[in-house]
Design a protein around this motif. Structure first.
Motif, PDB file in Angstrom:
ATOM      1  N   SER A 100      54.148  39.738  37.685  1.00 27.06           N
ATOM      2  CA  SER A 100      53.463  38.956  38.706  1.00 27.06           C
ATOM      3  C   SER A 100      53.458  39.618  40.079  1.00 27.06           C
ATOM      4  O   SER A 100      52.817  39.134  40.993  1.00 27.06           O
ATOM      5  CB  SER A 100      54.112  37.573  38.814  1.00 27.06           C
ATOM      6  OG  SER A 100      55.484  37.726  39.061  1.00 27.06           O
ATOM      7  N   PRO A 135      49.348  37.062  34.698  1.00 24.10           N
ATOM      8  CA  PRO A 135      49.872  35.709  34.984  1.00 24.10           C
ATOM      9  C   PRO A 135      48.929  34.830  35.797  1.00 24.10           C
ATOM     10  O   PRO A 135      48.885  33.618  35.584  1.00 24.10           O
ATOM     11  CB  PRO A 135      51.172  35.995  35.748  1.00 24.10           C
ATOM     12  CG  PRO A 135      51.615  37.319  35.230  1.00 24.10           C
ATOM     13  CD  PRO A 135      50.339  38.101  35.029  1.00 24.10           C
ATOM     14  N   ASP A 136      48.179  35.410  36.762  1.00 17.57           N
ATOM     15  CA  ASP A 136      47.279  34.553  37.554  1.00 17.57           C
ATOM     16  C   ASP A 136      45.806  34.981  37.460  1.00 17.57           C
ATOM     17  O   ASP A 136      44.954  34.418  38.153  1.00 17.57           O
ATOM     18  CB  ASP A 136      47.725  34.508  39.019  1.00 17.57           C
ATOM     19  CG  ASP A 136      47.687  35.866  39.702  1.00 17.57           C
ATOM     20  OD1 ASP A 136      47.305  36.857  39.035  1.00 17.57           O
ATOM     21  OD2 ASP A 136      48.032  35.939  40.887  1.00 17.57           O
TER      22      ASP A 136
END
Ligand code: SF4
Length: 191
Positions: A100, A135-136
């Motif tokens: 991340s 992750p995003d």
């Protein structure tokens, strides 16, 4: 000539000793949690990417190819590209990363190594590449600069020298990396 995997460029930038242990003392290496996790993540890549349009990459006319194996024997490099975007006048590589944090120098090196392979394979320029943070879902554009290209060439030379001379490189100056390292027991001088 023994082809250097692009993943070694990434490791070399993170800590040159990791490449030394993998190449000179391969019996020591064991799959780490992060490595197993990365293998599992490969399954996600195509489904994630197909939901995203090409607009974000700035080359809307490009074709997409996933999991492309390439090699350049003149450069002495090989690697598997997560995603290759190819249009009539340029190529761009997309590397997916599981962590991340912000993109690091090691990710830029890997992306540049893949971009050089893509240029050789297609004969088209790779001016930019992209890091896709799983992750995003954020995409980071990275310019493939001359400085990065030179860094890749220097790393290839350094890796070859270490392999041939079997000489232990300096430890990373970022000692926090040693805490979770699979080779921590062999680097007594860092503790
Ligand atoms: S313990 Fe530290 S210096 Fe040794 S290989 Fe791992 S990251 Fe590099």
């Amino acid at each position: 000539m023994d082809l250097i995997p692009v993943t070694d460029l990434k490791q070399w930038t993170y800590c040159a000793r990791i490449v030394y242990y993998h190449r000179v003392m391969p019996a020591l290496a064991k799959p780490t949690f992060k490595m197993k996790e990365a293998i599992a993540a490969q399954d996600l890549i195509e489904s994630l990417e197909m939901r995203r349009g090409l607009k974000e990459y700035g080359i809307e006319t490009a074709g997409r190819r996933f999991g492309v194996w390439l090699k350049d024997t003149a450069l002495g490099l090989s690697g598997k590209l997560d995603l290759l975007l190819e249009s009539a006048d340029q190529v761009a590589v997309v590397d997916f990363k599981l962590t991340s944090g912000e993109p690091g120098d090691n990710h830029r090196m890997q992306l540049t190594g893949h971009s050089l392979l893509a240029e050789t394979a297609t004969g088209l320029p790779a001016r930019r590449g992209f890091l896709y943070r799983i992750p995003d879902g954020r995409v980071f554009p990275i310019e493939i600069t001359d400085a990065l290209r030179q860094s890749v060439l220097a790393a290839i030379k350094g890796i070859r020298r270490v392999s041939e001379e079997q000489s232990l490189p300096e430890a990373t100056v970022v000692r926090g990396r040693c805490v979770e390292c699979e080779f921590a027991n062999y680097c007594a001088d860092v503790w």
